[in-house]
Design a protein around this motif. Structure first.
Motif, PDB file in Angstrom:
ATOM      1  N   PRO A   1       0.819  -1.216   0.000  1.00 14.70           N
ATOM      2  CA  PRO A   1       0.000   0.000   0.000  1.00 14.70           C
ATOM      3  C   PRO A   1       0.853   1.266   0.000  1.00 14.70           C
TER       4      PRO A   1
ATOM      5  N   ASP B   1      -2.447   1.191   7.289  1.00 10.00           N
ATOM      6  CA  ASP B   1      -3.882   0.988   7.520  1.00 10.00           C
ATOM      7  C   ASP B   1      -4.742   1.327   6.312  1.00 10.00           C
ATOM      8  N   ASP B   2      -4.185   1.194   5.130  1.00 14.11           N
ATOM      9  CA  ASP B   2      -4.963   1.291   3.897  1.00 14.11           C
ATOM     10  C   ASP B   2      -5.610  -0.075   3.669  1.00 14.11           C
ATOM     11  N   LEU B   3      -6.916  -0.148   3.872  1.00 16.48           N
ATOM     12  CA  LEU B   3      -7.613  -1.425   3.815  1.00 16.48           C
ATOM     13  C   LEU B   3      -8.026  -1.811   2.399  1.00 16.48           C
ATOM     14  N   HIS B   4      -7.873  -0.897   1.454  1.00 16.96           N
ATOM     15  CA  HIS B   4      -8.432  -1.139   0.127  1.00 16.96           C
ATOM     16  C   HIS B   4      -7.382  -1.088  -0.978  1.00 16.96           C
ATOM     17  N   TYR B   5      -6.115  -1.236  -0.621  1.00 15.77           N
ATOM     18  CA  TYR B   5      -5.107  -1.185  -1.673  1.00 15.77           C
ATOM     19  C   TYR B   5      -5.187  -2.442  -2.533  1.00 15.77           C
TER      20      TYR B   5
ATOM     21  N   LYS C   1      -4.351  -5.677  -4.393  1.00 13.07           N
ATOM     22  CA  LYS C   1      -3.496  -6.822  -4.115  1.00 13.07           C
ATOM     23  C   LYS C   1      -3.590  -7.821  -5.267  1.00 13.07           C
TER      24      LYS C   1
ATOM     25  N   HIS D   1      -1.967 -11.338   5.063  1.00  8.36           N
ATOM     26  CA  HIS D   1      -3.095 -10.554   4.549  1.00  8.36           C
ATOM     27  C   HIS D   1      -3.921 -11.304   3.517  1.00  8.36           C
TER      28      HIS D   1
ATOM     29  N   ALA E   1       1.394  -8.817   9.419  1.00  7.56           N
ATOM     30  CA  ALA E   1       0.934  -7.804   8.464  1.00  7.56           C
ATOM     31  C   ALA E   1       1.850  -6.590   8.516  1.00  7.56           C
TER      32      ALA E   1
ATOM     33  N   SER F   1      -0.518  -2.815   8.645  1.00  4.72           N
ATOM     34  CA  SER F   1      -1.526  -2.619   9.683  1.00  4.72           C
ATOM     35  C   SER F   1      -0.860  -2.179  10.979  1.00  4.72           C
TER      36      SER F   1
ATOM     37  N   ARG G   1      -2.222  -2.584  13.779  1.00  9.13           N
ATOM     38  CA  ARG G   1      -2.624  -3.528  14.817  1.00  9.13           C
ATOM     39  C   ARG G   1      -1.553  -4.598  14.967  1.00  9.13           C
TER      40      ARG G   1
END
Length: 239
Positions: free
Chosen positions: A122, A126-130, A132, A159, A181, A184, A186
């Motif tokens: 990404p 915390d980019d959840l929509h990159y 892949k 991921h 990850a 992220s 987290r």
């Protein structure tokens, strides 16, 4: 950057200085990583060759000169990064693996030859929509990965959560298994990393499973990177 004339390797070797500086900081042998030819092609404009297989061969031969210089300098673990394999499967199958063979030409068996194929990276944490690569790519590539003349394959699992039967398709390779990850903030719990590694060991010999992050840690601040690596190492010690 653009390719505007014939690619030639000069006498100057670029990576040896970086390797020796890094190795001086550790008493243990470090792994040195270089970009692969298909990946270099993806980040440059070809204004000269207009022939992707040929350009791949020429770049690979150039990378090989750098790799052999690293070997001569004492590097024992050399990794070629080819994330584009998972995103450009047809190119990987038709001429990409030939490029890998050329990269490692004349590298002695005493050196670990490693290839990294990640599924994407990404722009920010915390980019959840990159975008892949399709995890199925690993399965599409698995037969040629298994037969290719290198020692270790580095893949992502955290991921993309692979169907772990994939590991059974790679009996000739040690697998560097992405368990943390890298995009992220987290931190994974110890239990979840341990659980996933135990599942992986149902499909691969313990001696061929190497625990690692999914990819590079460049997006993570140092304290978060250390925290994630600490959990990863604790999980590996438990399993």
């Amino acid at each position: 950057p653009a390719v505007r004339s014939n690619i030639e390797h000069k006498e100057h070797v670029y990576y040896v200085k970086d390797f020796t500086a890094a190795q001086a900081l550790s008493s243990r042998p470090i792994k040195f990583t270089l970009p692969g030819p298909l990946t270099i092609m993806d980040t440059t404009a070809d204004c000269f060759y207009d022939d992707r297989p040929r350009l791949n061969r020429i770049l690979a031969d150039t990378i090989n000169k750098e790799i052999l210089a690293l070997v001569e300098s004492g590097c024992k673990h050399i990794q070629v990064d080819e994330p584009l394999f998972a995103r450009q499967v047809n190119d990987a199958l038709s001429f990409g693996f030939e490029g890998i063979d050329r990269c490692f030409h004349k590298v002695p068996k005493s050196v670990s030859r490693i290839v990294h194929m990640c599924c994407g990276y990404p722009d920010h944490l915390d980019d959840l929509h990159y975008k892949k690569a399709d995890p199925q790519s690993y399965n599409d590539l698995s037969a040629m990965i298994n037969e290719a003349d290198f020692d270790q394959i580095s893949i992502e699992d955290k991921h993309c959560c692979n169907n772990l039967e994939l590991l059974e398709k790679l009996p000739n390779k040690s697998v560097i298994f992405g368990s943390i990850a890298i995009a992220s903030s987290r931190t994974e719990t110890l239990d979840e990393v341990v659980s996933r590694l135990k599942l992986a060991l149902d499909h691969i010999d313990r001696e061929r499973l190497i625990v690692a992050p999914d990819c590079g840690l460049g997006l993570l601040p140092p304290d978060l990177a250390e925290e994630k690596l600490r959990v990863m190492c604790q999980a590996a010690a438990i399993v």
